[in-house]
Structures are given as C-alpha cells and as structure tokens.
Design a protein around this motif. Sequence first.
Motif, PDB file in Angstrom:
ATOM      1  N   ASP A 134     -39.358   3.603 -29.090  1.00  0.00           N
ATOM      2  CA  ASP A 134     -39.961   3.846 -30.304  1.00  0.00           C
ATOM      3  C   ASP A 134     -40.427   5.221 -30.816  1.00  0.00           C
ATOM      4  OD1 ASP A 134     -42.432   3.736 -32.485  1.00  0.00           O
ATOM      5  OD2 ASP A 134     -41.892   1.567 -32.419  1.00  0.00           O
ATOM      6  N   MET A 135     -41.131   5.868 -29.732  1.00  0.00           N
ATOM      7  CA  MET A 135     -41.449   7.369 -29.934  1.00  0.00           C
ATOM      8  C   MET A 135     -41.343   8.335 -28.678  1.00  0.00           C
ATOM      9  SD  MET A 135     -42.434   9.155 -32.538  1.00  0.00           S
ATOM     10  CE  MET A 135     -42.955   7.925 -33.490  1.00  0.00           C
ATOM     11  N   LEU A 136     -41.048   9.597 -28.781  1.00  0.00           N
ATOM     12  CA  LEU A 136     -41.055  10.231 -27.743  1.00  0.00           C
ATOM     13  C   LEU A 136     -41.226  11.694 -28.266  1.00  0.00           C
ATOM     14  CD1 LEU A 136     -38.775  10.592 -24.379  1.00  0.00           C
ATOM     15  CD2 LEU A 136     -39.587  12.873 -25.710  1.00  0.00           C
ATOM     16  N   GLY A 137     -42.319  12.204 -27.797  1.00  0.00           N
ATOM     17  CA  GLY A 137     -42.718  13.734 -28.247  1.00  0.00           C
ATOM     18  C   GLY A 137     -43.035  14.394 -27.130  1.00  0.00           C
ATOM     19  N   THR A 138     -42.601  15.872 -27.307  1.00  0.00           N
ATOM     20  CA  THR A 138     -43.068  16.808 -25.795  1.00  0.00           C
ATOM     21  C   THR A 138     -43.608  18.198 -26.833  1.00  0.00           C
ATOM     22  OG1 THR A 138     -41.019  16.127 -24.526  1.00  0.00           O
ATOM     23  CG2 THR A 138     -42.029  18.355 -24.075  1.00  0.00           C
ATOM     24  N   HIS A 139     -44.569  18.443 -26.281  1.00  0.00           N
ATOM     25  CA  HIS A 139     -45.274  19.749 -26.940  1.00  0.00           C
ATOM     26  C   HIS A 139     -44.195  20.873 -26.620  1.00  0.00           C
ATOM     27  CE1 HIS A 139     -47.861  23.275 -27.695  1.00  0.00           C
ATOM     28  NE2 HIS A 139     -48.788  22.295 -28.148  1.00  0.00           N
ATOM     29  N   PRO A 140     -44.008  21.794 -27.902  1.00  0.00           N
ATOM     30  CA  PRO A 140     -43.070  22.735 -27.685  1.00  0.00           C
ATOM     31  C   PRO A 140     -43.220  23.974 -26.640  1.00  0.00           C
ATOM     32  CG  PRO A 140     -43.935  22.505 -30.121  1.00  0.00           C
ATOM     33  CD  PRO A 140     -44.793  21.598 -29.099  1.00  0.00           C
ATOM     34  N   ASP A 141     -44.379  24.001 -26.173  1.00  0.00           N
ATOM     35  CA  ASP A 141     -44.504  24.819 -24.876  1.00  0.00           C
ATOM     36  C   ASP A 141     -43.768  24.250 -23.724  1.00  0.00           C
ATOM     37  OD1 ASP A 141     -46.105  26.444 -26.745  1.00  0.00           O
ATOM     38  OD2 ASP A 141     -47.908  25.867 -25.977  1.00  0.00           O
ATOM     39  N   TYR A 142     -43.674  23.033 -23.643  1.00  0.00           N
ATOM     40  CA  TYR A 142     -43.221  22.410 -22.391  1.00  0.00           C
ATOM     41  C   TYR A 142     -41.675  22.024 -22.628  1.00  0.00           C
ATOM     42  CZ  TYR A 142     -47.536  22.819 -20.212  1.00  0.00           C
ATOM     43  OH  TYR A 142     -48.685  23.186 -19.686  1.00  0.00           O
ATOM     44  N   ARG A 143     -40.955  22.206 -23.575  1.00  0.00           N
ATOM     45  CA  ARG A 143     -39.757  21.624 -23.699  1.00  0.00           C
ATOM     46  C   ARG A 143     -38.907  22.307 -22.709  1.00  0.00           C
ATOM     47  NH1 ARG A 143     -39.895  21.659 -30.278  1.00  0.00           N
ATOM     48  NH2 ARG A 143     -41.142  19.957 -30.323  1.00  0.00           N
ATOM     49  N   LYS A 144     -37.697  21.762 -22.425  1.00  0.00           N
ATOM     50  CA  LYS A 144     -36.486  21.986 -21.327  1.00  0.00           C
ATOM     51  C   LYS A 144     -37.416  22.117 -20.072  1.00  0.00           C
ATOM     52  CE  LYS A 144     -33.743  22.676 -24.814  1.00  0.00           C
ATOM     53  NZ  LYS A 144     -32.683  21.495 -24.852  1.00  0.00           N
ATOM     54  N   ARG A 145     -38.264  21.324 -19.831  1.00  0.00           N
ATOM     55  CA  ARG A 145     -38.939  21.545 -18.278  1.00  0.00           C
ATOM     56  C   ARG A 145     -38.748  20.146 -17.606  1.00  0.00           C
ATOM     57  NH1 ARG A 145     -44.661  24.416 -17.985  1.00  0.00           N
ATOM     58  NH2 ARG A 145     -44.335  23.558 -16.079  1.00  0.00           N
ATOM     59  N   GLY A 146     -38.165  19.275 -18.391  1.00  0.00           N
ATOM     60  CA  GLY A 146     -38.057  17.666 -17.752  1.00  0.00           C
ATOM     61  C   GLY A 146     -38.927  16.728 -18.052  1.00  0.00           C
ATOM     62  N   ALA A 147     -39.865  16.931 -18.975  1.00  0.00           N
ATOM     63  CA  ALA A 147     -40.821  15.841 -19.250  1.00  0.00           C
ATOM     64  C   ALA A 147     -40.166  14.691 -20.021  1.00  0.00           C
ATOM     65  CB  ALA A 147     -42.113  16.384 -20.129  1.00  0.00           C
ATOM     66  N   GLY A 148     -39.535  15.148 -21.134  1.00  0.00           N
ATOM     67  CA  GLY A 148     -38.757  14.107 -21.935  1.00  0.00           C
ATOM     68  C   GLY A 148     -37.687  13.314 -21.009  1.00  0.00           C
ATOM     69  N   SER A 149     -37.129  13.878 -20.298  1.00  0.00           N
ATOM     70  CA  SER A 149     -36.194  13.008 -19.201  1.00  0.00           C
ATOM     71  C   SER A 149     -37.347  12.229 -18.296  1.00  0.00           C
ATOM     72  CB  SER A 149     -35.659  14.095 -18.167  1.00  0.00           C
ATOM     73  OG  SER A 149     -34.467  14.838 -18.758  1.00  0.00           O
ATOM     74  N   MET A 150     -38.262  12.283 -17.896  1.00  0.00           N
ATOM     75  CA  MET A 150     -39.194  11.590 -16.982  1.00  0.00           C
ATOM     76  C   MET A 150     -39.551  10.279 -17.877  1.00  0.00           C
ATOM     77  SD  MET A 150     -41.644  14.431 -15.430  1.00  0.00           S
ATOM     78  CE  MET A 150     -42.732  13.418 -14.416  1.00  0.00           C
ATOM     79  N   LEU A 151     -39.718  10.560 -19.492  1.00  0.00           N
ATOM     80  CA  LEU A 151     -40.088   9.619 -20.030  1.00  0.00           C
ATOM     81  C   LEU A 151     -39.189   8.765 -20.248  1.00  0.00           C
ATOM     82  CD1 LEU A 151     -42.436  11.692 -22.364  1.00  0.00           C
ATOM     83  CD2 LEU A 151     -43.210   9.940 -20.934  1.00  0.00           C
ATOM     84  N   VAL A 152     -37.886   9.064 -20.517  1.00  0.00           N
ATOM     85  CA  VAL A 152     -36.882   8.440 -20.741  1.00  0.00           C
ATOM     86  C   VAL A 152     -36.242   7.721 -19.476  1.00  0.00           C
ATOM     87  CG1 VAL A 152     -34.285   8.365 -21.410  1.00  0.00           C
ATOM     88  CG2 VAL A 152     -35.834  10.100 -22.622  1.00  0.00           C
ATOM     89  N   LYS A 153     -36.278   8.218 -18.428  1.00  0.00           N
ATOM     90  CA  LYS A 153     -35.902   7.668 -17.085  1.00  0.00           C
ATOM     91  C   LYS A 153     -36.863   6.419 -16.700  1.00  0.00           C
ATOM     92  CE  LYS A 153     -34.914   8.444 -12.398  1.00  0.00           C
ATOM     93  NZ  LYS A 153     -35.733   7.645 -11.595  1.00  0.00           N
ATOM     94  N   TRP A 154     -37.965   6.597 -17.211  1.00  0.00           N
ATOM     95  CA  TRP A 154     -39.030   5.292 -16.886  1.00  0.00           C
ATOM     96  C   TRP A 154     -38.529   3.954 -17.664  1.00  0.00           C
ATOM     97  CZ3 TRP A 154     -42.008   1.838 -19.999  1.00  0.00           C
ATOM     98  CH2 TRP A 154     -42.843   1.353 -19.059  1.00  0.00           C
TER      99      TRP A 154
END
Length: 201
Positions: A134-154
């Motif tokens: 439904d929603m996924l957001g990453t702070h701009p300071d942390y993009r391209k560091r894998g946080a989004g992938s961790m959330l999608v993979k879950w």
Amino acid sequence: MATAGTLKLEPATLEDAPAIAELWFAAFTDPDMRHLFPDTPGFRQWWIKANHDDMINKPFQKYIKVVDTASTDEQGRPRMIAYAKWDLSMLSDRGTRYPPWHEDQPADECAAFFDGVDQNRIRIMGDLKHYYLDMLGTHPDYRKRGAGSMLVKWGCDLADREGVGAYVDASKAGAPLYEKFGFVDHSLPGSESTVASMARK
C-alpha cells in the motif's frame, strides 16, 4: 529482523505514527501527490491519525520500518529512514481505505484517483489471492542504500511462503526497484498515468 550494515528492519509501532507522517512528506514531493495530500498542519494531523487508527483497527495491515542504528531521532531512538505498509487483505475485505477526506484536500479528485487505482488492481489481479504494498517511502538522504529493497523483500518473502501473489501501485521512477523482485508492469498501453500497476503473480 533483517539487517544490512547499520540499517535494521523492524515492526513499526503506534508511537511511530508522527515519524511516519514526517518521513512521508520528506519522501513524496511530487506536485501531483502534494495536490492530493497537501502539506498543511491540519492534513498532517489527519495523516498521523489515519495511520495510527489503521494500526489499531486493521490488523491485516502490517507497518514495518527501517531504522539506522548509527543515527538517532529527537527521542534518542534509532532514526526511522524508511517505512512500508503491506495490506494482507483482499480488496473486497479491506473496507474504506482512508477516513473521510480532510477539508484541505480536493475530495472529488482524491476519490477519483484512488478509485482508478483500485479498478486497475481488480483488472489485473481479479480474485487472485495477493498481498498489496500500500505504501513505501524512503527518506531522500537514504535512497540507494537498500532500505526500500528490505521493505519489498519482507512482503515478497511472506507472499512466497504462503503461495500468494503481490501487487503495488508504483511511481514510474520507482518501478525498477519492484522489477528486481519479479513485479511486472501491467499498465494499459498508451496510459498517461504516473502510476505503474505492477503485479507479481
């Protein structure tokens, strides 16, 4: 839960609702989205309460977050740098997605936008059991560091364990992230929508 260097994936809690709202406004600056979800004090309070109430009243919605253990917030806790909401219900069982629109929002445009999003999901997934990001957001300071992938993979790992599909309404810019996890864009040919209707069946 999962970790990647100083980044750690954890369940979000009720006390995270204000930080979720703050992160959302930092992550989503697109003019079209800001038109629907304006950055006003009244709407910020509406958004905090909407997420808080979902956590209490909709147990099928799973809020998860990624924190940076090397950085702290104003309360001295590890800083939340990304979050996601995975909805494990069927669309027909979800109920109302949002509470009544805030007076600062263009109510008719919000209703039309989210109705269109839901209709695309029905067109693509039909009665197929699936989980919805439904929603996924990453702070701009942390993009391209894998946080989004961790959330999608879950969510994808959960869907795989339970033998169900997954679906996300992605921004065009965010589509490559989901493609890495097997999502395919099923948007209608010639569509001018800024949303990519992506399924993982």
